[in-house]
Design a protein around this motif. Structure first.
Motif, PDB file in Angstrom:
ATOM      1  N   GLY A 266      30.079 155.174  98.267  1.00 54.12           N
ATOM      2  CA  GLY A 266      29.082 155.337  99.567  1.00 54.12           C
ATOM      3  C   GLY A 266      28.433 154.087 100.070  1.00 54.12           C
ATOM      4  N   ALA A 267      27.866 154.198 101.109  1.00 53.84           N
ATOM      5  CA  ALA A 267      27.415 152.965 101.974  1.00 53.84           C
ATOM      6  C   ALA A 267      26.203 152.447 101.046  1.00 53.84           C
ATOM      7  N   THR A 268      25.731 151.148 100.992  1.00 56.05           N
ATOM      8  CA  THR A 268      25.120 150.661 100.037  1.00 56.05           C
ATOM      9  C   THR A 268      23.595 150.065 100.774  1.00 56.05           C
ATOM     10  N   THR A 269      22.508 150.230 100.112  1.00 57.44           N
ATOM     11  CA  THR A 269      21.222 149.615 100.767  1.00 57.44           C
ATOM     12  C   THR A 269      20.791 148.300 100.110  1.00 57.44           C
ATOM     13  N   ARG A 270      21.500 147.670  99.189  1.00 54.14           N
ATOM     14  CA  ARG A 270      21.556 146.502  98.813  1.00 54.14           C
ATOM     15  C   ARG A 270      22.715 145.632  98.289  1.00 54.14           C
ATOM     16  N   VAL A 271      22.473 144.443  97.800  1.00 53.73           N
ATOM     17  CA  VAL A 271      23.764 143.653  97.392  1.00 53.73           C
ATOM     18  C   VAL A 271      24.204 144.322  96.230  1.00 53.73           C
TER      19      VAL A 271
ATOM     20  N   ILE B 230      22.029 148.722 111.720  1.00 53.78           N
ATOM     21  CA  ILE B 230      21.838 147.441 112.893  1.00 53.78           C
ATOM     22  C   ILE B 230      21.343 146.449 111.911  1.00 53.78           C
ATOM     23  N   ARG B 231      20.291 146.629 111.074  1.00 50.50           N
ATOM     24  CA  ARG B 231      19.576 145.674 110.545  1.00 50.50           C
ATOM     25  C   ARG B 231      20.723 144.900 109.473  1.00 50.50           C
ATOM     26  N   ARG B 232      21.783 145.773 108.822  1.00 52.51           N
ATOM     27  CA  ARG B 232      22.749 145.390 107.720  1.00 52.51           C
ATOM     28  C   ARG B 232      23.539 144.180 108.660  1.00 52.51           C
ATOM     29  N   ARG B 233      24.019 144.619 110.020  1.00 51.96           N
ATOM     30  CA  ARG B 233      24.881 143.809 110.568  1.00 51.96           C
ATOM     31  C   ARG B 233      24.202 142.547 110.960  1.00 51.96           C
ATOM     32  N   ARG B 234      22.954 142.504 111.338  1.00 54.84           N
ATOM     33  CA  ARG B 234      22.415 141.441 111.657  1.00 54.84           C
ATOM     34  C   ARG B 234      22.158 140.369 110.452  1.00 54.84           C
ATOM     35  N   LEU B 235      21.752 140.934 109.204  1.00 56.87           N
ATOM     36  CA  LEU B 235      21.786 140.487 107.997  1.00 56.87           C
ATOM     37  C   LEU B 235      22.926 139.526 107.765  1.00 56.87           C
ATOM     38  N   GLN B 236      24.011 140.309 107.749  1.00 53.10           N
ATOM     39  CA  GLN B 236      25.268 139.862 107.578  1.00 53.10           C
ATOM     40  C   GLN B 236      25.621 138.530 108.173  1.00 53.10           C
ATOM     41  N   GLU B 237      25.204 138.771 109.702  1.00 56.21           N
ATOM     42  CA  GLU B 237      25.405 137.512 110.443  1.00 56.21           C
ATOM     43  C   GLU B 237      24.408 136.498 110.167  1.00 56.21           C
ATOM     44  N   ALA B 238      23.376 136.731 109.911  1.00 56.74           N
ATOM     45  CA  ALA B 238      22.319 135.609 109.315  1.00 56.74           C
ATOM     46  C   ALA B 238      22.914 134.932 108.155  1.00 56.74           C
ATOM     47  N   ALA B 239      23.337 135.692 107.128  1.00 56.65           N
ATOM     48  CA  ALA B 239      23.753 134.943 105.987  1.00 56.65           C
ATOM     49  C   ALA B 239      24.984 134.233 106.389  1.00 56.65           C
ATOM     50  N   GLN B 240      25.671 134.690 107.044  1.00 60.22           N
ATOM     51  CA  GLN B 240      26.865 133.683 107.445  1.00 60.22           C
ATOM     52  C   GLN B 240      26.543 132.430 108.359  1.00 60.22           C
TER      53      GLN B 240
ATOM     54  N   HIS C 148      10.352 137.423 109.893  1.00 61.68           N
ATOM     55  CA  HIS C 148      11.106 138.801 109.706  1.00 61.68           C
ATOM     56  C   HIS C 148      12.478 138.579 109.289  1.00 61.68           C
ATOM     57  N   LEU C 149      13.105 137.551 109.550  1.00 67.07           N
ATOM     58  CA  LEU C 149      14.545 137.241 108.942  1.00 67.07           C
ATOM     59  C   LEU C 149      14.319 137.045 107.367  1.00 67.07           C
ATOM     60  N   ALA C 150      12.931 136.249 106.933  1.00 67.29           N
ATOM     61  CA  ALA C 150      12.871 136.058 105.394  1.00 67.29           C
ATOM     62  C   ALA C 150      12.599 137.331 104.766  1.00 67.29           C
TER      63      ALA C 150
ATOM     64  N   ARG D 172      14.687 138.767 101.430  1.00 71.15           N
ATOM     65  CA  ARG D 172      13.950 138.983 100.213  1.00 71.15           C
ATOM     66  C   ARG D 172      14.271 140.717  99.780  1.00 71.15           C
ATOM     67  N   THR D 173      14.387 141.384 100.786  1.00 63.53           N
ATOM     68  CA  THR D 173      14.288 142.888 100.507  1.00 63.53           C
ATOM     69  C   THR D 173      15.797 143.417 100.036  1.00 63.53           C
ATOM     70  N   VAL D 174      16.633 142.711 100.867  1.00 62.21           N
ATOM     71  CA  VAL D 174      17.930 143.199 100.614  1.00 62.21           C
ATOM     72  C   VAL D 174      18.891 142.303  99.533  1.00 62.21           C
ATOM     73  N   LEU D 175      18.625 141.054  99.658  1.00 61.06           N
ATOM     74  CA  LEU D 175      19.383 139.899  98.854  1.00 61.06           C
ATOM     75  C   LEU D 175      18.866 139.774  97.884  1.00 61.06           C
ATOM     76  N   GLY D 176      17.596 139.783  97.533  1.00 62.08           N
ATOM     77  CA  GLY D 176      16.623 139.447  96.535  1.00 62.08           C
ATOM     78  C   GLY D 176      16.354 137.915  96.393  1.00 62.08           C
ATOM     79  N   MET D 177      16.547 137.206  97.662  1.00 60.85           N
ATOM     80  CA  MET D 177      16.228 135.969  97.526  1.00 60.85           C
ATOM     81  C   MET D 177      15.837 135.456  98.963  1.00 60.85           C
ATOM     82  N   THR D 178      15.255 134.272  99.249  1.00 65.15           N
ATOM     83  CA  THR D 178      15.004 133.987 100.492  1.00 65.15           C
ATOM     84  C   THR D 178      16.259 132.965 101.214  1.00 65.15           C
ATOM     85  N   ALA D 179      16.063 132.984 102.542  1.00 65.20           N
ATOM     86  CA  ALA D 179      17.262 132.494 102.975  1.00 65.20           C
ATOM     87  C   ALA D 179      17.181 130.910 102.492  1.00 65.20           C
ATOM     88  N   THR D 180      16.052 130.380 102.386  1.00 67.69           N
ATOM     89  CA  THR D 180      16.186 128.736 102.093  1.00 67.69           C
ATOM     90  C   THR D 180      16.875 128.900 100.449  1.00 67.69           C
TER      91      THR D 180
END
Length: 254
Positions: free
Chosen positions: A69-74, A200-210, A234-236, A240-248
């Motif tokens: 199924g679809a996932t809510t986390r990494v 929508i948030r998942r797509r934006r977070l994928q794009e942000a990570a890239q 908001h990006l940070a 933290r919520t989905v990847l378990g780490m900050t963008a930095t």
């Protein structure tokens, strides 16, 4: 087709991976097929972390057939030894046939008793990615059969939410599809298992990570603004919520 590294947090760790388009007969049922193959020396492991697309996946491996199924986390998988998989990123019409309740599959999976599909794919793998995709696509097409009007609407919804960077709110997507936000929310729950806002948030977070991964000189504030986040905070928070780490931390680790 979508960038093959999108959603993969550490592309440099990938084994041999092909992302292949769905044949025409199954193009409204499968976003694309993904086929990893690996042959690692004894004692060597490849740790794969994926920020998956907001969709289900039908996967055939040497051990059997599973519906994820679809996932809510990494999600994470450690590859060792020798192996392969053939996966199909499912569109809502296919998932609705394979699962009575997509919401129950979120962050979970089900083992499917599909010996014909398993035998068909195993007969050409490893090494026969294109033949495996053709056989798997034919199976999905036959299994789903006639597409309903709701299935077509759900496919349009998923395509819009997963790929269109101009869609920042549920209301934007509802207006584009000529339905109410409430109708869109119910459709997403029945056919994907996730709320449209989460997709929508998942797509934006994928794009942000890239962006963070591929453009080390860009500031995080610039990346946040370019993707429609209110601000860097908001990006940070999403990181933290989905990847378990900050963008930095993600940028530093790489």
């Amino acid at each position: 087709m979508t960038d093959p590294t999108r959603g993969i947090l550490y592309p440099e760790r990938l084994p041999h991976l092909q992302r292949l388009p769905a044949p025409d007969a199954a193009a409204d049922l499968v976003g694309w097929f993904w086929v990893p193959e690996w042959d690692l020396p004894p004692g060597v492991a490849s740790r794969q972390q994926v920020l998956a697309f907001p969709a289900a996946n039908l996967v055939v491996e040497p051990s059997g057939v599973t519906l994820w199924g679809a996932t809510t986390r990494v999600s994470e998988r450690v590859l060792e030894g020798r192996g392969w998989a053939v996966g199909a990123l499912l569109k809502p019409a296919a998932l609705a046939v394979l699962s009575d309740s997509p919401a129950d599959l979120v962050d979970s999976f089900a083992t499917l008793d599909e010996p014909d599909l398993h035998a068909a794919v195993r007969g050409v793998m490893p090494g026969g990615a294109e033949a495996a995709v053709a056989r798997m696509a034919a199976w999905v097409d036959a299994r789903v059969g006639v597409r309903t009007g709701e299935a077509r609407l759900a496919a349009d919804m998923a395509e819009l939410l997963m790929t269109d960077a101009t869609i920042l709110r549920v209301e934007d997507a509802a207006a584009r599809l000529s339905v109410s936000p409430r109708t869109l929310q119910r459709l997403a729950h029945r056919t994907v298992g996730l709320p449209p806002a989460t997709m929508i948030r998942r797509r934006r977070l994928q794009e942000a990570a890239q962006h963070v991964r591929e453009d080390p000189d860009a500031s995080l504030a610039e990346i946040a603004v370019s993707l429609g986040y209110a601000d860097q905070a908001h990006l940070a928070n999403d990181f933290r919520t989905v990847l378990g780490m900050t963008a930095t931390e993600y940028r530093s680790e790489r």
